[in-house]
Design an enzyme around this catalytic site. Structure first.
Site, PDB file in Angstrom:
ATOM      1  N   ASP A  82      -1.531   9.673 -10.440  1.00 11.91           N
ATOM      2  CA  ASP A  82      -1.461   8.657 -11.493  1.00 11.91           C
ATOM      3  C   ASP A  82      -0.021   8.340 -11.864  1.00 11.91           C
ATOM      4  OD1 ASP A  82      -4.198   8.622 -11.502  1.00 11.91           O
ATOM      5  OD2 ASP A  82      -4.425   9.792 -13.348  1.00 11.91           O
TER       6      ASP A  82
ATOM      7  N   ASN B 198      -2.209  13.141  -3.683  1.00 10.45           N
ATOM      8  CA  ASN B 198      -3.265  13.637  -4.572  1.00 10.45           C
ATOM      9  C   ASN B 198      -3.700  15.051  -4.189  1.00 10.45           C
ATOM     10  OD1 ASN B 198      -3.681  11.630  -6.507  1.00 10.45           O
ATOM     11  ND2 ASN B 198      -4.958  10.412  -5.136  1.00 10.45           N
TER      12      ASN B 198
ATOM     13  N   ASP C  92       0.854  -1.186   0.000  1.00 14.58           N
ATOM     14  CA  ASP C  92       0.000   0.000   0.000  1.00 14.58           C
ATOM     15  C   ASP C  92       0.892   1.238   0.000  1.00 14.58           C
ATOM     16  OD1 ASP C  92      -2.923   1.034   0.520  1.00 14.58           O
ATOM     17  OD2 ASP C  92      -1.616   2.194   1.847  1.00 14.58           O
TER      18      ASP C  92
ATOM     19  N   GLU D 295      -4.684   2.361  -4.307  1.00 14.20           N
ATOM     20  CA  GLU D 295      -3.222   2.482  -4.256  1.00 14.20           C
ATOM     21  C   GLU D 295      -2.567   1.216  -3.720  1.00 14.20           C
ATOM     22  OE1 GLU D 295      -4.828   4.436  -0.420  1.00 14.20           O
ATOM     23  OE2 GLU D 295      -5.413   4.199  -2.519  1.00 14.20           O
TER      24      GLU D 295
END
Length: 376
Positions: A255, A246, A238, A281
């Site tokens: 991304d 973000n 993770d 993620e």
């Protein structure tokens, strides 16, 4: 982008795609056999109209024998069960029965007009029938060559026609045209099937396998543990504080981070390791034939360090983004389900987060995990 090797031979296909292709072929095979079971006896009406009584009676017997020989293929098609060898056997059996029927007709009719008006098209009909299957180019050309060699031998041995005669050369030219047309159709179907398969099993952003395919691969590896005792490890990764990335740098940067992390992980893995995007993620890695806890932990640590060492450039600025991952590692037990393995890996990942992130935590064996839950 498709490779020429994928169109040329099935050796370049993954096991999962081969299973998908065989399932697709099985349905078409079943319908083709049922069509032949209707068409072969049904053509006897044409024989009755064009041939004399003795010829019609003999060919009716040949057709009924062929009908009976093909009949077991319908129930057999329900037992192929995605097995490549069973599919090959079914195709070979179908082709053999049809070739024997063609040779019997050739031997009985000889050079009479009836052969020229109906039975002489058998080679081209058989090549055309096999064009309904998405087989690799090598297999399609091999089937056509086998059909031609058998019928050429039949013309030479049964009809005493010269191998290099004009009639034989004409038939060779026509069969070549039919073979090229059939190969074009087969390659087109295979190309379409490959593209659809990849669209349904590949994560668009990272290019890795998606969760759907990952779960299928996990089940396949789990069955290998149950049947052959081949242990395996699962790593659940993770990205740390991905929401902050973000929020700070934007979703394009997020991304880019996901794509870079996926590429970094893939560079550290062997070809038989399986990497997929588990969700959001999170990534999951399957290490087949890995039953040693220390070996799995060292692999996870190497992956963690490789991600930590690579900074990601933000697409919207010159900013370099530091990325780390937390990893939960589990060695699968023979009695566990796929979901049970993933649950233990998720618990280990959760512990890695509690310990401060950017670390590796090994999940305890199932019996120890149960004891720990009971104690808490």
């Amino acid at each position: 982008m498709l490779k020429l090797s994928e169109i040329w031979s099935a050796a370049a296909h993954s096991d999962d795609f081969t299973t998908t292709r065989i399932d697709f072929m099985t349905v078409r095979f079943r319908w083709l056999v049922m069509l032949l079971l209707l068409g072969i006896p049904g053509w006897s009406l044409v024989d009755w109209l064009t041939l004399d009584v003795s010829q019609h009676a003999f060919l009716l017997k040949a057709r009924m024998a062929t009908f009976l020989a093909l009949s077991p293929l319908v129930p057999f098609s329900f037992f192929i069960h995605y097995r490549r060898l069973r599919m090959r056997f079914a195709l070979f059996y179908l082709m053999s029965v049809m070739l024997i029927f063609a040779l019997v007709c050739m031997n009985y009719l000889g050079n009479v007009e009836g052969l020229q008006t109906g039975y002489s098209v058998f080679p081209y009909l058989m090549i055309s029938l096999f064009a309904v299957f998405p087989v690799p180019l090598l297999m399609g050309l091999g089937l056509s060559l086998f059909i031609f060699v058998v019928l050429l031998f039949g013309r030479w041995f049964l009809l005493e026609q010269p191998l290099l005669g004009m009639e034989t050369l004409t038939q060779l030219w026509l069969m070549l045209l039919f073979t090229l047309a059939a190969a074009w159709v087969q390659c087109g179907q295979l190309n379409m099937l490959l593209r659809l398969y990849r669209e349904s099993t590949t994560d668009e952003l990272t290019g890795m396998m998606n969760r759907r395919l990952l779960m299928k691969q996990l089940e396949t590896v789990r069955l290998g543990l149950v049947e052959r005792g081949q242990q395996f490890a699962v790593l659940l990764l993770d990205l740390d504080r991905f929401k902050r990335i973000n929020d700070t740098y934007g979703h394009l940067a997020g991304d880019a981070v996901l794509h870079t992390v996926a590429t970094t992980l893939a560079e550290q893995l062997e070809s038989y390791h399986q990497l997929g995007r588990y969700g959001g993620e999170e990534f999951a890695i399957v290490l087949p034939r890995c039953g040693d806890r220390e070996e799995a932990r060292q692999m996870a640590e190497r992956l963690r360090l490789s991600v930590e060492a690579r900074q990601v450039k933000s697409p919207a600025a010159d900013t370099l983004i530091d990325v780390t991952v937390s990893i939960g590692v589990v060695i699968a037990d023979a009695g566990e389900s796929v979901q049970g393995v993933l649950n233990r890996a998720d618990e280990a990942l959760y512990q890695a987060k509690i310990l401060g992130r950017n670390c590796v935590v090994m999940a305890p064996p199932p019996h120890e995990a149960v004891a720990l839950r009971a104690a808490t």
